[in-house]
Design a protein around this motif. Structure first.
Motif, PDB file in Angstrom:
ATOM      1  N   GLU A 136      15.470  -8.776 -63.654  1.00  0.00           N
ATOM      2  CA  GLU A 136      15.952  -7.477 -64.147  1.00  0.00           C
ATOM      3  C   GLU A 136      16.908  -7.649 -65.318  1.00  0.00           C
ATOM      4  OE1 GLU A 136      17.607  -5.631 -60.662  1.00  0.00           O
ATOM      5  OE2 GLU A 136      15.622  -5.133 -59.847  1.00  0.00           O
ATOM      6  N   LEU A 137      17.816  -8.604 -65.213  1.00  0.00           N
ATOM      7  CA  LEU A 137      18.773  -8.849 -66.295  1.00  0.00           C
ATOM      8  C   LEU A 137      18.062  -9.339 -67.552  1.00  0.00           C
ATOM      9  CD1 LEU A 137      21.753  -8.817 -67.135  1.00  0.00           C
ATOM     10  CD2 LEU A 137      21.948 -11.149 -66.220  1.00  0.00           C
ATOM     11  N   GLN A 139      14.952  -8.643 -68.465  1.00  0.00           N
ATOM     12  CA  GLN A 139      14.270  -7.490 -69.078  1.00  0.00           C
ATOM     13  C   GLN A 139      15.257  -6.582 -69.805  1.00  0.00           C
ATOM     14  OE1 GLN A 139      11.100  -7.112 -69.628  1.00  0.00           O
ATOM     15  NE2 GLN A 139      10.757  -9.022 -68.529  1.00  0.00           N
ATOM     16  N   LYS A 140      16.409  -6.397 -69.231  1.00  0.00           N
ATOM     17  CA  LYS A 140      17.440  -5.549 -69.832  1.00  0.00           C
ATOM     18  C   LYS A 140      17.939  -6.140 -71.160  1.00  0.00           C
ATOM     19  CE  LYS A 140      22.008  -3.719 -68.718  1.00  0.00           C
ATOM     20  NZ  LYS A 140      23.071  -3.710 -67.721  1.00  0.00           N
ATOM     21  N   ARG A 141      18.092  -7.463 -71.217  1.00  0.00           N
ATOM     22  CA  ARG A 141      18.646  -8.114 -72.399  1.00  0.00           C
ATOM     23  C   ARG A 141      17.609  -8.418 -73.490  1.00  0.00           C
ATOM     24  NH1 ARG A 141      22.870 -12.636 -70.112  1.00  0.00           N
ATOM     25  NH2 ARG A 141      24.491 -11.177 -69.429  1.00  0.00           N
ATOM     26  N   ARG A 143      15.348  -6.881 -75.147  1.00  0.00           N
ATOM     27  CA  ARG A 143      15.283  -5.966 -76.292  1.00  0.00           C
ATOM     28  C   ARG A 143      16.343  -6.321 -77.346  1.00  0.00           C
ATOM     29  NH1 ARG A 143      15.914  -0.498 -73.986  1.00  0.00           N
ATOM     30  NH2 ARG A 143      14.887  -1.765 -72.511  1.00  0.00           N
ATOM     31  N   SER A 144      17.541  -6.659 -76.887  1.00  0.00           N
ATOM     32  CA  SER A 144      18.607  -7.056 -77.816  1.00  0.00           C
ATOM     33  C   SER A 144      18.282  -8.394 -78.475  1.00  0.00           C
ATOM     34  CB  SER A 144      19.945  -7.162 -77.088  1.00  0.00           C
ATOM     35  OG  SER A 144      20.352  -5.899 -76.616  1.00  0.00           O
TER      36      SER A 144
END
Length: 173
Positions: A136-137, A139-141, A143-144
């Motif tokens: 999850e982390l 996937q969240k990161r 994009r950045s």
């Protein structure tokens, strides 16, 4: 592409930022610095201790201060810097790197490979709790990380090969 003064390696836990950074600095005969090492020296505590004693928000503040300090020291020669996994995700840090004319290189690999690499380490990672949270982390990161100047796929490659790809992608040989 603009001239390369500072090269910042970014990516998730297990991406190989420190290992590739060391190999790249040897290959190019330029200085290498790991931002986490700078933080450890400045604070007199490990990254894990800062997280445990003060929390992530305080760590991010300390990390941003250390990055500002590092960028302010910019000389005329090239250097390679490995950032912690969450540093480039912080908008202020990414903007600071861009303003300082730094090139960011996203070292990418499939999340399952990154998880395997981390599980094989003895190193404590404050934000690695379990496989679900890790994915999850990531996937969240991701994009950045994709906002980096260059993206290098590291899946199945050794450190020297990755370092050579980074150098070639930036016209550094």
């Amino acid at each position: 592409m603009r001239p390369v003064h500072s090269l910042f390696l970014v990516g998730f836990m297990g991406a190989g930022k420190t290992s590739v950074g060391r190999a790249l600095s040897r290959r190019l005969s330029v200085p290498f610095e790991d931002l986490d090492d700078r933080i450890h020296l400045r604070e007199g505590k490990t990254i894990e201790q800062i997280f445990r004693e003060s929390g992530e928000a305080e760590f991010r503040r300390v990390e941003a201060d250390a990055l500002r300090e590092l960028v302010a020291e910019r000389g005329s020669s090239l250097r390679v810097v490995a950032l912690g996994g969450g540093a480039f995700v912080q908008a202020g840090n990414a903007a600071l790197i861009e303003k300082a004319e730094g090139h960011s290189v996203f070292l990418d690999a499939p999340v399952d490979e990154l998880l395997r690499r981390c599980e094989g380490e003895k190193k404590e990672r404050p934000l690695r709790q379990d496989a679900k949270q890790f994915r999850e982390l990531y996937q969240k990161r991701r994009r950045s990380y994709m906002r980096a100047t260059v993206r290098i796929e590291t899946h199945g490659k050794d450190v020297e090969t990755i370092a050579a790809e980074v150098a070639c992608s930036l016209g550094l040989g």
